[in-house]
Design a protein around this motif. Structure first.
Motif, PDB file in Angstrom:
ATOM      1  N   SER A   2       0.806  -1.223   0.000  1.00 37.27           N
ATOM      2  CA  SER A   2       0.000   0.000   0.000  1.00 37.27           C
ATOM      3  C   SER A   2       0.839   1.274   0.000  1.00 37.27           C
ATOM      4  CB  SER A   2      -0.923   0.004   1.228  1.00 37.27           C
ATOM      5  OG  SER A   2      -0.166   0.015   2.429  1.00 37.27           O
ATOM      6  N   THR A   3       2.156   1.155  -0.187  1.00 41.73           N
ATOM      7  CA  THR A   3       3.044   2.318  -0.089  1.00 41.73           C
ATOM      8  C   THR A   3       3.401   2.858  -1.462  1.00 41.73           C
ATOM      9  OG1 THR A   3       3.985   1.545   1.995  1.00 41.73           O
ATOM     10  CG2 THR A   3       5.286   3.127   0.745  1.00 41.73           C
ATOM     11  N   ASP A   4       3.288   4.167  -1.605  1.00 42.95           N
ATOM     12  CA  ASP A   4       3.651   4.862  -2.848  1.00 42.95           C
ATOM     13  C   ASP A   4       5.174   4.908  -2.950  1.00 42.95           C
ATOM     14  OD1 ASP A   4       4.172   6.650  -4.900  1.00 42.95           O
ATOM     15  OD2 ASP A   4       2.549   8.007  -4.368  1.00 42.95           O
ATOM     16  N   PRO A   5       5.755   4.454  -4.066  1.00 43.84           N
ATOM     17  CA  PRO A   5       7.216   4.438  -4.195  1.00 43.84           C
ATOM     18  C   PRO A   5       7.815   5.789  -4.566  1.00 43.84           C
ATOM     19  CG  PRO A   5       6.226   3.532  -6.170  1.00 43.84           C
ATOM     20  CD  PRO A   5       5.086   3.822  -5.225  1.00 43.84           C
ATOM     21  N   GLY A   6       7.015   6.856  -4.610  1.00 44.07           N
ATOM     22  CA  GLY A   6       7.518   8.114  -5.147  1.00 44.07           C
ATOM     23  C   GLY A   6       8.454   8.887  -4.251  1.00 44.07           C
ATOM     24  N   ALA A   7       8.421   8.665  -2.935  1.00 49.90           N
ATOM     25  CA  ALA A   7       9.278   9.431  -2.023  1.00 49.90           C
ATOM     26  C   ALA A   7      10.738   9.065  -2.248  1.00 49.90           C
ATOM     27  CB  ALA A   7       8.869   9.165  -0.581  1.00 49.90           C
ATOM     28  N   PRO A   8      11.669   9.997  -1.952  1.00 45.48           N
ATOM     29  CA  PRO A   8      13.099   9.689  -2.130  1.00 45.48           C
ATOM     30  C   PRO A   8      13.501   8.427  -1.372  1.00 45.48           C
ATOM     31  CG  PRO A   8      12.806  12.030  -1.706  1.00 45.48           C
ATOM     32  CD  PRO A   8      11.464  11.388  -1.501  1.00 45.48           C
ATOM     33  N   GLY A   9      14.158   7.512  -2.071  1.00 46.18           N
ATOM     34  CA  GLY A   9      14.637   6.291  -1.460  1.00 46.18           C
ATOM     35  C   GLY A   9      13.606   5.199  -1.290  1.00 46.18           C
ATOM     36  N   TRP A  19      13.830   2.012  -3.544  1.00 45.64           N
ATOM     37  CA  TRP A  19      14.867   1.085  -3.062  1.00 45.64           C
ATOM     38  C   TRP A  19      14.371   0.300  -1.847  1.00 45.64           C
ATOM     39  CZ3 TRP A  19      16.907   1.004   1.826  1.00 45.64           C
ATOM     40  CH2 TRP A  19      17.952   0.095   2.019  1.00 45.64           C
ATOM     41  N   ALA A  20      13.758   0.990  -0.887  1.00 46.29           N
ATOM     42  CA  ALA A  20      13.289   0.333   0.336  1.00 46.29           C
ATOM     43  C   ALA A  20      12.242  -0.731   0.018  1.00 46.29           C
ATOM     44  CB  ALA A  20      12.725   1.368   1.302  1.00 46.29           C
ATOM     45  N   LEU A  21      11.344  -0.422  -0.905  1.00 53.11           N
ATOM     46  CA  LEU A  21      10.307  -1.393  -1.274  1.00 53.11           C
ATOM     47  C   LEU A  21      10.916  -2.605  -1.966  1.00 53.11           C
ATOM     48  CD1 LEU A  21       7.556   1.072  -2.521  1.00 53.11           C
ATOM     49  CD2 LEU A  21       7.406  -0.404  -0.493  1.00 53.11           C
ATOM     50  N   ALA A  22      11.858  -2.369  -2.880  1.00 55.48           N
ATOM     51  CA  ALA A  22      12.485  -3.485  -3.593  1.00 55.48           C
ATOM     52  C   ALA A  22      13.263  -4.383  -2.633  1.00 55.48           C
ATOM     53  CB  ALA A  22      13.404  -2.952  -4.688  1.00 55.48           C
TER      54      ALA A  22
END
Length: 422
Positions: A214-221, A224-227
């Protein structure tokens, strides 16, 4: 697209991904309670240092259920803010003190030597390394104090290439015996080891997986954290039986007593110690007979505590026995020279031989002994596991210690080496 964000952005994204999750590492309230029991009796209102506390799930339980005064340490201020909020909501403000500090540098005025009865580190010691944590945190313990430190370990001797590749890139793992040996090399003895159940991983990973989805990957970093988190979750799904968290209850080794394996040159002195410690020569002769039994004798499990002149002051022996057809160890004899009794030599050598058994990967130890002495090492009545001798003995005197609870405990009749004569 390549993620060009810097380490600071990645770290912040990682923390953001974990904010307000129930846990920051595998665990459960049930495991925390079990480890608290394994840590042994504590003083009234014990002083507890929770290192890498995160939002403080363990700190809150220790304060509420153990009546502890908890100093909770973390570097991430939002986690400490969460803990302060939760402590206030539960009426524990006077029990929980938060400190923003580096667990790898506890040299400030708030951390004097000998100031804590219990040090607690659930899933956090990897930040500075298990060996460093065990070595450096001991100085903070009051006399009789203990540390509970958990560490991720291999639970197989032959991890698959996929699991090994992941952990080689993310902090290489050791086996349970190797980690036990590292604790000993860092100056501690092991009171207990608990391999955390699979359900502890679910309590961490199920909410984390929902957060990832449910987290948007657009924030800086954040990309990477999601991957990185998706890879971690996938490795657990595919290789979860190959590794797990082991929680260690540790105490500083008694500095008065150096312990070591028996050598051939010690045999006459060992015979003398056993002869002096008991009313007859039976135990001394038993040791000699066991040495001649190649199926029973395990040389590294004959241990000595040295007197100041290097001669044996105390002796403890583990030999191979069986419960039914399953291998186990028999602790006998344990002997202390009369000149050194009631000075800690016997306890030191028992702890040393039990740690040596853990390093060998042994799972179960049996002892027929005084029911007021051996429970201090974790022994409980063997009947709890359906283990019994083939002769009459008070139930409370026949005791068992499980060294590796990931191995099923066998039930049945104890089969001693022939030298025992039973």
């Amino acid at each position: 697209m390549t993620d060009h964000t810097d380490d600071a952005s990645r770290t912040e994204a990682f923390f953001t991904l974990h904010h307000r999750l129930p846990r920051q590492s595998p665990g459960s309230d049930a495991t925390t309670r079990r480890l608290l029991a394994l840590a042994g009796p504590l003083p009234d209102r014990p002083r507890v240092l929770d290192l890498g506390c995160g939002p403080g799930r363990a700190a809150l339980l220790l304060a509420a259920e153990a009546g502890a005064e908890v100093t909770a340490v973390d570097l991430h201020q939002p986690f400490l803010d969460e803990l302060r909020e939760a402590a206030g909501a539960r009426g524990l403000d006077d029990r929980v003190r938060t400190v923003r500090a580096d667990m790898g540098d506890l040299t400030g005025p708030g951390f004097p030597a000998g100031s804590f009865d219990l040090i607690w580190a659930e899933g956090s010691a990897y930040c500075i390394g298990f060996d460093t944590a065990v070595r450096d945190w001991q100085r903070l313990l009051a006399p009789g104090g203990a540390m509970m430190i958990s560490e991720c370990v291999w639970t197989t001797d032959a991890p698959s290439a996929g699991a090994r590749d992941f952990w080689d890139r993310n902090g290489s793992l050791r086996t349970l015996p190797e980690t036990t040996a590292a604790a000993g090399a860092a100056g501690c003895t092991v009171d207990a080891v608990l391999v955390q159940p699979e359900s502890d991983w679910d309590e961490y990973y199920v909410p984390l997986a929902e957060r990832v989805g449910s987290t948007d990957p657009g924030a800086p970093g954040m990309a990477w954290a999601l991957a990185a988190t998706r890879e971690e979750l996938a490795v657990r799904r595919e290789h979860g039986t190959e590794y797990g968290y082991a929680a260690y209850v540790l105490r500083p080794a008694d500095p008065r007593w150096k312990t070591r394996p028996e050598t051939p040159e010690d045999r006459a002195a060992v015979h003398a110690v056993n002869t002096a410690a008991f009313p007859t020569r039976d135990e001394a002769d038993l040791v000699d007979a066991l040495r001649a039994d190649s199926e029973a004798w395990l040389p590294e499990l004959a241990r000595i505590a040295e007197a100041p002149d290097g001669a044996p002051a105390a002796y403890a022996l583990l030999t191979r026995c069986r419960v039914g057809d399953a291998p186990a160890l028999a602790l006998a004899p344990v002997a202390t020279s009369p000149a050194y009794q009631r000075q800690g030599a016997g306890q030191a050598v028992v702890r040393a031989v039990l740690d040596a058994a853990r390093v060998r990967g042994e799972a179960l130890v049996l002892v027929l002994g005084h029911p007021e002495y051996y429970p201090r090492f974790g022994f409980v009545p063997a009947s709890r596991y359906g283990i019994r001798p083939n002769f009459e003995v008070p139930d409370e005197a026949m005791m068992a210690l499980v060294l590796d609870d990931s191995v099923p405990v066998p039930a049945g009749v104890i089969r001693y080496p022939a030298a025992f004569g039973v």
